[in-house]
Design an enzyme around this catalytic site. Sequence first.
Site, mmCIF file in Angstrom:
data_model
loop_
_atom_site.group_PDB
_atom_site.id
_atom_site.type_symbol
_atom_site.label_atom_id
_atom_site.label_comp_id
_atom_site.label_asym_id
_atom_site.label_seq_id
_atom_site.Cartn_x
_atom_site.Cartn_y
_atom_site.Cartn_z
ATOM 1 N N SER A 65 48.533 -30.772 42.272
ATOM 2 C CA SER A 65 49.258 -30.078 41.216
ATOM 3 C C SER A 65 49.970 -31.012 40.241
ATOM 4 O O SER A 65 50.394 -30.565 39.178
ATOM 5 C CB SER A 65 50.282 -29.131 41.837
ATOM 6 O OG SER A 65 51.240 -29.861 42.579
ATOM 7 N N LYS B 261 57.543 -34.842 37.054
ATOM 8 C CA LYS B 261 56.874 -33.551 37.213
ATOM 9 C C LYS B 261 57.901 -32.456 36.969
ATOM 10 O O LYS B 261 59.071 -32.587 37.379
ATOM 11 C CB LYS B 261 56.313 -33.489 38.640
ATOM 12 C CG LYS B 261 55.435 -32.298 38.945
ATOM 13 C CD LYS B 261 54.879 -32.432 40.364
ATOM 14 C CE LYS B 261 53.952 -31.311 40.769
ATOM 15 N NZ LYS B 261 53.403 -31.518 42.137
ATOM 16 N N SER C 94 49.139 -33.359 46.303
ATOM 17 C CA SER C 94 49.380 -33.229 44.857
ATOM 18 C C SER C 94 49.780 -34.496 44.125
ATOM 19 O O SER C 94 49.817 -34.490 42.897
ATOM 20 C CB SER C 94 50.431 -32.163 44.602
ATOM 21 O OG SER C 94 49.835 -30.900 44.681
HETATM 22 N N1 GLN Z 1 46.396 -28.345 46.457
HETATM 23 C C1 GLN Z 1 47.329 -28.030 47.490
HETATM 24 C C2 GLN Z 1 47.807 -26.619 47.328
HETATM 25 O O1 GLN Z 1 47.363 -25.977 46.462
HETATM 26 C C3 GLN Z 1 48.442 -29.018 47.513
HETATM 27 C C4 GLN Z 1 49.481 -28.785 46.486
HETATM 28 C C5 GLN Z 1 50.594 -29.763 46.543
HETATM 29 O O2 GLN Z 1 50.480 -30.811 47.207
HETATM 30 N N2 GLN Z 1 51.680 -29.414 45.921
HETATM 31 O O3 GLN Z 1 48.630 -26.148 48.055
#
Ligand code: GLN
Length: 484
Positions: free
Chosen positions: A153, A78, A177
């Site tokens: 994400s 990532k 994410s």
């Molecule tokens: N969807 C969650 C957020 O927007 C989690 C994001 C993540 O785990 N980086 O914060």
Amino acid sequence: MELSDLTIGQAGDLLAQGDITSTGLTRAVLDRIAAVEERTKAFVTVTETLAMEQAEAADHRIKAGDARPLTGIPMSLKDNMSTRGVVTTCSSRMLEGFVPTYDATVARRLYGEGAVMVGKGNLDEFAMGSSTENSAFHPTHNPWDLDRAPGGSSGGPAAAVSAGEAVYSLGSDTGGSIRQPAGFCGVVGLKPTYGLVSRYGLIAFASSLDQIGPITRDVADAAIVMTAIAGYDRRDSTSIDYTPPDYTQALGKDVRGLRVGVPREYFVDGMEPGVESAVREAIRVLGDLGAIVEETSLPHTPQALAVYYIIAPSEASANLARYDGVKYGYSAKDASSMWDALEKTRQEGFGPEVKRRIMLGTYALSAGYYDAYYLKAQRVRTLIRQEFDEAFQKFDVLVTPTSPSVAFKLGEKTEDPMSMYLNDIFTQPANIAGVPAISVQGGMVDGLPVGLQFTASHMQEETLLRVSHAYEQATEWHHLRPNI
Ligand code: GLN
């Protein structure tokens, strides 16, 4: 089977037997990227030259009889993990063109194993989002249906594994994410116990929640990657001083007598009926395998999302204060003063969701509101943790859906942040409690994968791998690949 569809285990066997070479395998994956990347947009950067160099080195290592399980296997990271000499953007204009001078510990460990990096995966800007549409560069498309989101994400890393553009990826998980995109893309995603995998070199979002973990094609591969990346790192002050086991030893054990809890709060009104029935069917499979399945309750689950969306933005607002246009990253050019430069840099460098989080977090931390929001959220966080601790006195694992729906359409939730946040309802509690959780493919609804989530107590990754592997071996879902 195409070379680009192999699991780590399969590719490792073929490499060891000399039936394929790492250069051949890496070439096949790079060709696959060339063929489908225009449609998936899984990457921010493809590192072809580096990959071919690493593949050649891996072939030498294999010939010399010095191979490790990940030697010569192509992977993606990532793009919020620092890689020395390779641009690392966090999918933000703020870090566009930023080239780190050091490797994240996870990258260093994988390179040490002889891994081959084919590229840096797309993400929601600074990992804030659930669809990868918040990337400053381009959204990623779900390989199962290109009109749908891959989740987020870590949407790029998950789509890459699903579409054959990487054998495995590393993602980061602050509130889901790794697991939610793994669920949406029909692959496996493991969020380890907080502190088990070093965060050194991971660009911080919310430091008390962030964890790095594997995204793979099956559970055995997740065990292989965990064995390579877990363990103490003196460069991360939150790293647990612990020598991890060989996680592959947890595979192949049966689940007879394992106590599995089904928390009723994870079956909410408004969830997709197909998801619920797929998860109920998975629960039946576990029962058939000899697990003792029982309904239970985690009563503070409905408060967890609010806790997460106070704590995560609060920590983000502090972590992102460093982007001032002075030391690195984007810097506004036409400023009249220091303050003007700071304002313009942040105005132009951050996208709308990141700004929303900074504003939410700054508000929650400000004098006069700190007690009402941040402190209260921390107190409820303690309650949620205690609730998990109590549940794990009675159960070895909890089983739930990963998300309330299958992959939604691109654009469907971009205008309504609240509906986007609701997607994290079942994933962020594990981050709040710091416990490990895994998403495996648990069925199909209308041609789209359903994520099945297992959660275990602190440091019980072996139990998670054992139960998810037993489930996977009893079902056929993990053999499905998208037709792209
Ligand atoms: N969807 C969650 C957020 O927007 C989690 C994001 C993540 O785990 N980086 O914060």
